[in-house]
Scaffold this motif. Structure first.
Motif, PDB file in Angstrom:
ATOM      1  N   PRO A  85       0.785  -1.236   0.000  1.00 57.58           N
ATOM      2  CA  PRO A  85       0.000   0.000   0.000  1.00 57.58           C
ATOM      3  C   PRO A  85       0.817   1.286   0.000  1.00 57.58           C
ATOM      4  O   PRO A  85       1.988   1.309   0.385  1.00 57.58           O
ATOM      5  N   ALA A  86       0.168   2.364  -0.455  1.00 57.22           N
ATOM      6  CA  ALA A  86       0.751   3.699  -0.365  1.00 57.22           C
ATOM      7  C   ALA A  86       1.043   4.001   1.100  1.00 57.22           C
ATOM      8  O   ALA A  86       0.339   3.549   2.001  1.00 57.22           O
ATOM      9  N   GLY A  87       2.102   4.774   1.333  1.00 58.17           N
ATOM     10  CA  GLY A  87       2.510   5.096   2.697  1.00 58.17           C
ATOM     11  C   GLY A  87       3.597   4.184   3.231  1.00 58.17           C
ATOM     12  O   GLY A  87       4.162   4.431   4.298  1.00 58.17           O
ATOM     13  N   THR A  88       3.906   3.123   2.485  1.00 57.14           N
ATOM     14  CA  THR A  88       4.991   2.215   2.893  1.00 57.14           C
ATOM     15  C   THR A  88       6.328   2.945   2.812  1.00 57.14           C
ATOM     16  O   THR A  88       6.589   3.685   1.857  1.00 57.14           O
ATOM     17  N   ARG A  89       7.158   2.743   3.836  1.00 56.81           N
ATOM     18  CA  ARG A  89       8.496   3.347   3.883  1.00 56.81           C
ATOM     19  C   ARG A  89       9.525   2.273   4.205  1.00 56.81           C
ATOM     20  O   ARG A  89       9.316   1.450   5.080  1.00 56.81           O
ATOM     21  N   ILE A  90      10.629   2.325   3.488  1.00 56.76           N
ATOM     22  CA  ILE A  90      11.762   1.443   3.774  1.00 56.76           C
ATOM     23  C   ILE A  90      12.985   2.320   4.002  1.00 56.76           C
ATOM     24  O   ILE A  90      13.402   3.068   3.119  1.00 56.76           O
ATOM     25  N   LEU A  91      13.540   2.235   5.213  1.00 58.42           N
ATOM     26  CA  LEU A  91      14.747   2.964   5.584  1.00 58.42           C
ATOM     27  C   LEU A  91      15.908   1.986   5.679  1.00 58.42           C
ATOM     28  O   LEU A  91      15.788   0.941   6.323  1.00 58.42           O
ATOM     29  N   VAL A  92      17.016   2.346   5.081  1.00 52.89           N
ATOM     30  CA  VAL A  92      18.212   1.513   5.148  1.00 52.89           C
ATOM     31  C   VAL A  92      19.384   2.384   5.596  1.00 52.89           C
ATOM     32  O   VAL A  92      19.687   3.400   4.960  1.00 52.89           O
ATOM     33  N   GLY A  93      20.011   2.019   6.700  1.00 48.04           N
ATOM     34  CA  GLY A  93      21.144   2.796   7.195  1.00 48.04           C
ATOM     35  C   GLY A  93      20.712   4.129   7.751  1.00 48.04           C
ATOM     36  O   GLY A  93      21.030   5.175   7.226  1.00 48.04           O
TER      37      GLY A  93
END
Length: 199
Positions: free
Chosen positions: A190-198
């Motif tokens: 879904p929209a609003g998904t966030r993936i943070l790396v480092g």
């Protein structure tokens, strides 16, 4: 420091910090997936004091790694106080593949350091993003690009500034190795998904 890295001289990759009052703190996040309406996942999340290490290991979300997977995720935070106060956070992620290989990276390294004593300073030296490819196109550090029609990808974003607070003067340095934000649904995610790396 946040790998994302944040560093402040009162103390917070993720976030390190240190203040002239001699209170260092640091936080590091190896990888974090946030999906609206679903349980997310994270790896390599550590904070200090005290000094801490997130031992490297593989990561997959969900279990089949269709949204995010990494061959290795490791992180660490450390701090010391005295005549000079320092705080450091670091994250290393290798073999990254997101959304079935539409976004890949050979390695992401986020490092942040803050120092106080005779002045307050900080930096993100040693941070890097190697082999980042989005939809077949290489993307360099400091860039932010469209991810198809579904969102954006930002690579190795850095910021830092001194501050003054109730705990004294400090410095906060932030580093985000890779940030993916979906503004529209993509392959059932879904929209609003966030993936943070480092971070």
């Amino acid at each position: 420091m946040a790998a994302l890295a944040i560093l402040a001289l009162t103390g917070s990759a993720g976030a390190p910090s240190a203040t002239s009052a001699g209170k260092p703190s640091a936080q590091a996040v190896g990888i974090q997936v946030t999906v609206p309406g679903r349980a997310g996942a994270s790896a390599g999340v550590v904070s200090g004091p005290p000094d801490a290490v997130g031992v490297g290991g593989s990561f997959a979300y969900p279990g089949d790694g269709s949204i995010a997977q990494a061959g290795s995720v490791s992180s660490s935070v450390s701090g010391s106080s005295g005549a000079k106060t320092t705080a450091t956070a670091s994250v290393e992620v290798s073999g990254l593949s997101l959304f079935g290989g539409e976004i890949t990276a050979g390695s992401i390294t986020s490092r942040a350091t803050a120092k106080a004593g005779g002045g307050v300073t900080g930096d993100a030296k040693g941070s890097s993003a190697d082999g980042v490819v989005v939809m077949g196109q290489p993307v360099g550090p400091g860039a932010s690009v469209s991810y198809g029609t579904w969102g954006t990808v930002s690579v190795l974003q850095q910021s830092g500034a001194p501050y003054t607070g109730s705990g004294g003067r400090g410095f906060e340095a932030r580093v985000t190795g890779l940030l993916v934000q979906l503004n529209a649904e993509h392959n059932g995610v879904p929209a609003g998904t966030r993936i943070l790396v480092g971070y």
